[in-house]
Design a protein around this motif. Sequence first.
Motif, PDB file in Angstrom:
ATOM      1  N   UNK A  37      -4.803   5.181  12.556  1.00 45.45           N
ATOM      2  CA  UNK A  37      -6.166   4.978  11.745  1.00 45.45           C
ATOM      3  C   UNK A  37      -7.026   4.194  12.847  1.00 45.45           C
ATOM      4  N   UNK A  38      -6.824   3.609  13.707  1.00 47.74           N
ATOM      5  CA  UNK A  38      -7.800   2.861  14.572  1.00 47.74           C
ATOM      6  C   UNK A  38      -8.469   3.914  15.583  1.00 47.74           C
ATOM      7  N   UNK A  39      -7.500   4.966  15.947  1.00 50.17           N
ATOM      8  CA  UNK A  39      -8.060   5.997  16.651  1.00 50.17           C
ATOM      9  C   UNK A  39      -8.867   6.892  15.897  1.00 50.17           C
ATOM     10  N   UNK A  40      -8.678   7.117  14.509  1.00 49.18           N
ATOM     11  CA  UNK A  40      -9.386   8.031  13.577  1.00 49.18           C
ATOM     12  C   UNK A  40     -10.879   7.122  13.586  1.00 49.18           C
ATOM     13  N   UNK A  41     -10.980   5.829  13.253  1.00 50.81           N
ATOM     14  CA  UNK A  41     -12.208   5.211  13.300  1.00 50.81           C
ATOM     15  C   UNK A  41     -12.918   5.160  14.462  1.00 50.81           C
ATOM     16  N   UNK A  42     -12.221   5.242  15.767  1.00 45.90           N
ATOM     17  CA  UNK A  42     -12.937   5.397  17.004  1.00 45.90           C
ATOM     18  C   UNK A  42     -13.409   6.588  17.110  1.00 45.90           C
ATOM     19  N   UNK A  43     -13.083   7.826  16.898  1.00 45.92           N
ATOM     20  CA  UNK A  43     -13.585   9.025  16.985  1.00 45.92           C
ATOM     21  C   UNK A  43     -14.628   9.350  15.696  1.00 45.92           C
ATOM     22  N   UNK A  44     -14.600   8.829  14.782  1.00 50.35           N
ATOM     23  CA  UNK A  44     -15.432   9.070  13.596  1.00 50.35           C
ATOM     24  C   UNK A  44     -16.985   7.971  14.164  1.00 50.35           C
ATOM     25  N   UNK A  45     -16.653   6.824  14.464  1.00 48.36           N
ATOM     26  CA  UNK A  45     -17.743   6.064  14.808  1.00 48.36           C
ATOM     27  C   UNK A  45     -18.422   6.128  16.018  1.00 48.36           C
ATOM     28  N   UNK A  46     -17.400   6.340  17.074  1.00 47.10           N
ATOM     29  CA  UNK A  46     -17.860   6.760  18.510  1.00 47.10           C
ATOM     30  C   UNK A  46     -17.803   5.302  19.344  1.00 47.10           C
ATOM     31  N   UNK A  47     -17.215   4.214  18.371  1.00 48.10           N
ATOM     32  CA  UNK A  47     -17.161   3.022  19.106  1.00 48.10           C
ATOM     33  C   UNK A  47     -15.660   2.490  19.121  1.00 48.10           C
ATOM     34  N   UNK A  48     -15.364   1.943  20.150  1.00 53.18           N
ATOM     35  CA  UNK A  48     -13.742   1.878  19.920  1.00 53.18           C
ATOM     36  C   UNK A  48     -13.173   0.792  19.054  1.00 53.18           C
ATOM     37  N   UNK A  49     -12.077   1.021  18.402  1.00 56.14           N
ATOM     38  CA  UNK A  49     -11.620   0.255  17.437  1.00 56.14           C
ATOM     39  C   UNK A  49     -10.200   0.157  17.823  1.00 56.14           C
ATOM     40  N   UNK A  50      -9.467  -1.130  18.041  1.00 55.71           N
ATOM     41  CA  UNK A  50      -8.315  -1.219  18.450  1.00 55.71           C
ATOM     42  C   UNK A  50      -7.489  -1.778  17.165  1.00 55.71           C
ATOM     43  N   UNK A  51      -6.103  -1.906  17.394  1.00 55.30           N
ATOM     44  CA  UNK A  51      -5.419  -2.703  16.392  1.00 55.30           C
ATOM     45  C   UNK A  51      -4.774  -4.000  17.024  1.00 55.30           C
ATOM     46  N   UNK A  52      -5.239  -5.114  16.555  1.00 56.22           N
ATOM     47  CA  UNK A  52      -4.718  -6.268  17.227  1.00 56.22           C
ATOM     48  C   UNK A  52      -3.313  -6.711  16.592  1.00 56.22           C
ATOM     49  N   UNK A  53      -2.595  -6.805  17.723  1.00 52.02           N
ATOM     50  CA  UNK A  53      -1.213  -7.249  17.367  1.00 52.02           C
ATOM     51  C   UNK A  53      -1.129  -8.717  16.937  1.00 52.02           C
ATOM     52  N   UNK A  54      -1.724  -9.353  17.497  1.00 47.47           N
ATOM     53  CA  UNK A  54      -1.598 -10.972  17.045  1.00 47.47           C
ATOM     54  C   UNK A  54      -2.255 -11.107  15.726  1.00 47.47           C
ATOM     55  N   UNK A  55      -3.352 -10.559  15.253  1.00 48.85           N
ATOM     56  CA  UNK A  55      -3.898 -10.734  14.276  1.00 48.85           C
ATOM     57  C   UNK A  55      -3.351  -9.412  13.194  1.00 48.85           C
TER      58      UNK A  55
END
Lengths: 120, 120
Positions: A37-55
Motif C-alpha cells: 500500500x505504501x508503494x501504491x501511494x508512492x506511485x499515485x502521489x509521486x512522493x515517496x511513502x514508506x512504512x515505519x516499522x517502529x511506528x
Amino acid sequence: MSFDPSTLKYDANGLIPAIAQDAASGEVLMMAWMNAESLRRTLETGQVTYWSRSRQSFWAKGESSGHVQKLIELRVDCDRDCLLMQVDQIGPACHTNRRSCFYTAVRAGDEVEIMAPMAG
Amino acid sequence: MSFDPSTLKYDANGLIPAIAQDAASGEVLMMAWMNAESLRRTLETGQVTYWSRSRQSFWAKGESSGHVQKLIELRVDCDRDCLLMQVDQIGPACHTNRRSCFYTAVRAGDEVEIMAPMAG
C-alpha cells in the motif's frame, strides 16, 4: 507488462526494502521499508511513502519536515524483493540533517564521519 | 572509534541488508544480506561475502563465476541497520549476467527492461 505492486516478494511482515538514490548525483541517500500500500501511494502521489516499522504506520517522507522525496523512477531487482528509487530529494534525507544516512565510513578499521549536517 | 561488526543492528535472523554500489560510476548494483561473520570475512579478505538466505550458507560473491566484488569502502547508516558498500565489480553483478540487478524500470505504469545482459 503492466506493473502490479502485489507481484513483488514481500517478507514475512509484508515489507520490501526500498533504496533511495539521488537521481541527479547517484548518491545513495537511505534505505527504508515499504508495504504494497505504501508503494501504491508512492506511485499515485509521486512522493515517496514508506512504512515505519517502529511506528507501525505509513511514513510520507518529509510530511512534517518538508524534506520530501519526489519519485523520478522506480526500479525492481531480478528477484523482485528489493526496490531502487531514483528520487529528487529536497534537503537532507537523514533525520540527523545530513544529506544521506550513510555518513559513517569504515577506514583503516575505524569509523569516520564523512558528511556534516546540512546548514539549517 | 574502532569498527566492530557486532555493534550493528541485525534482524531476528541475525542479518543486515548490504547495498553494493559501483565505486566509480555510482550505479547501484545489488542488495543482499550479511551476518556479522560474513561482514568480518568481507573486511578481512577485501572481497564481498554475503549470507545466502536460500542456501543458508556464506556466499563469497564471484567464487564460482569470477564476478567478484572488491570492497573499496564500507559505510554504515544512521540507524546502524543497513550497509552501503562501494565496490569494484568485475563483470556483471546480477546472476542474469546484467551489470546491475535493478534492470527493470516502471515507466508509465509498465515494466520496462532498461539493461541488456553483458556480452561474453
